[in-house]
Design a protein around this motif. Structure first.
Motif, mmCIF file in Angstrom:
data_model
loop_
_atom_site.group_PDB
_atom_site.id
_atom_site.type_symbol
_atom_site.label_atom_id
_atom_site.label_comp_id
_atom_site.label_asym_id
_atom_site.label_seq_id
_atom_site.Cartn_x
_atom_site.Cartn_y
_atom_site.Cartn_z
ATOM 1 N N GLY A 76 -6.754 -1.821 13.752
ATOM 2 C CA GLY A 76 -5.509 -1.583 13.052
ATOM 3 C C GLY A 76 -4.509 -2.678 13.396
ATOM 4 O O GLY A 76 -4.761 -3.522 14.256
ATOM 5 N N ASP A 119 -1.652 -0.806 9.253
ATOM 6 C CA ASP A 119 -2.823 -0.055 8.805
ATOM 7 C C ASP A 119 -3.400 0.733 9.970
ATOM 8 O O ASP A 119 -3.159 0.428 11.138
ATOM 9 C CB ASP A 119 -3.876 -0.964 8.173
ATOM 10 N N HIS A 138 0.311 0.871 5.044
ATOM 11 C CA HIS A 138 -0.829 0.826 4.125
ATOM 12 C C HIS A 138 -1.792 1.949 4.490
ATOM 13 O O HIS A 138 -1.614 2.612 5.505
ATOM 14 C CB HIS A 138 -1.562 -0.515 4.225
ATOM 15 N N ASP A 139 -2.818 2.146 3.703
ATOM 16 C CA ASP A 139 -3.863 3.141 3.969
ATOM 17 C C ASP A 139 -3.373 4.574 3.805
ATOM 18 O O ASP A 139 -4.003 5.497 4.310
ATOM 19 C CB ASP A 139 -4.432 3.008 5.398
ATOM 20 N N GLY A 189 0.810 -1.205 0.000
ATOM 21 C CA GLY A 189 0.000 0.000 0.000
ATOM 22 C C GLY A 189 0.844 1.255 0.000
ATOM 23 O O GLY A 189 2.071 1.219 0.024
ATOM 24 N N VAL A 191 3.137 4.424 8.610
ATOM 25 C CA VAL A 191 1.981 3.575 8.309
ATOM 26 C C VAL A 191 2.271 2.946 6.947
ATOM 27 O O VAL A 191 2.506 3.653 5.965
ATOM 28 C CB VAL A 191 0.668 4.384 8.240
ATOM 29 N N THR A 225 -8.427 7.593 1.808
ATOM 30 C CA THR A 225 -8.542 6.505 2.784
ATOM 31 C C THR A 225 -8.058 6.949 4.160
ATOM 32 O O THR A 225 -8.762 6.796 5.159
ATOM 33 C CB THR A 225 -7.731 5.279 2.327
ATOM 34 N N TRP A 249 2.649 1.405 12.236
ATOM 35 C CA TRP A 249 1.423 0.702 11.873
ATOM 36 C C TRP A 249 1.500 0.041 10.506
ATOM 37 O O TRP A 249 2.113 0.572 9.593
ATOM 38 C CB TRP A 249 0.263 1.697 11.853
#
Length: 129
Positions: free
Chosen positions: A71, A63, A23-24, A2, A21, A29, A61
């Motif tokens: 998460g 996600d 992903h996301d 991601g 982070v 998003t 993270w």
């Protein structure tokens, strides 16, 4: 994989410090997930959301947590295969490999991208609905 991003708090001098982070990270998003976290998980308390994202999970993270998901953090839930997650804060000086930065302020969410002159704001979103 991601879109990578950083969730951060502002620092003195106009910088930021936060956690990666994996992903996301796309603005549509991430902004939605972060607003959900602030309003539905933290009861509108931006500082509580900031502590959760940055202070309580120093590994960063996979996600972003929100009202529908806890998460996946890199320090408790999903340690990297190649060793422990870094606990160093991602800053305005060290985050050049990420695509977006989300700085949580008491009144708004600021979205930054890396431009030719450093990190530049592309959007600011009020926490209010």
């Amino acid at each position: 994989m991601g879109t990578q991003a950083v969730v951060a708090r502002a620092t003195e001098g106009g910088g930021f410090a936060g956690r990666i982070v994996l992903h996301d990270g796309e603005p549509g998003t991430a902004a939605s997930l972060l607003r959900s976290l602030v309003h539905h998980v933290c009861g509108g308390d931006v500082e509580a959301a900031t502590r959760l994202l940055i202070d309580e999970h120093p590994g960063g993270w996979v996600d972003i947590p929100d009202a529908d998901s806890d998460g996946t953090c890199l320090c408790h839930d999903a340690p990297p295969l190649n060793g422990p997650a870094t606990t160093e804060l991602a800053t305005h000086e060290t985050s050049g490999h990420t695509e977006f930065v989300y700085v949580l302020y008491p009144d708004r969410l600021q979205i930054l991208v890396l431009g030719s002159d450093g990190w530049e704001e592309i959007r600011s979103i009020s926490w209010a609905y």
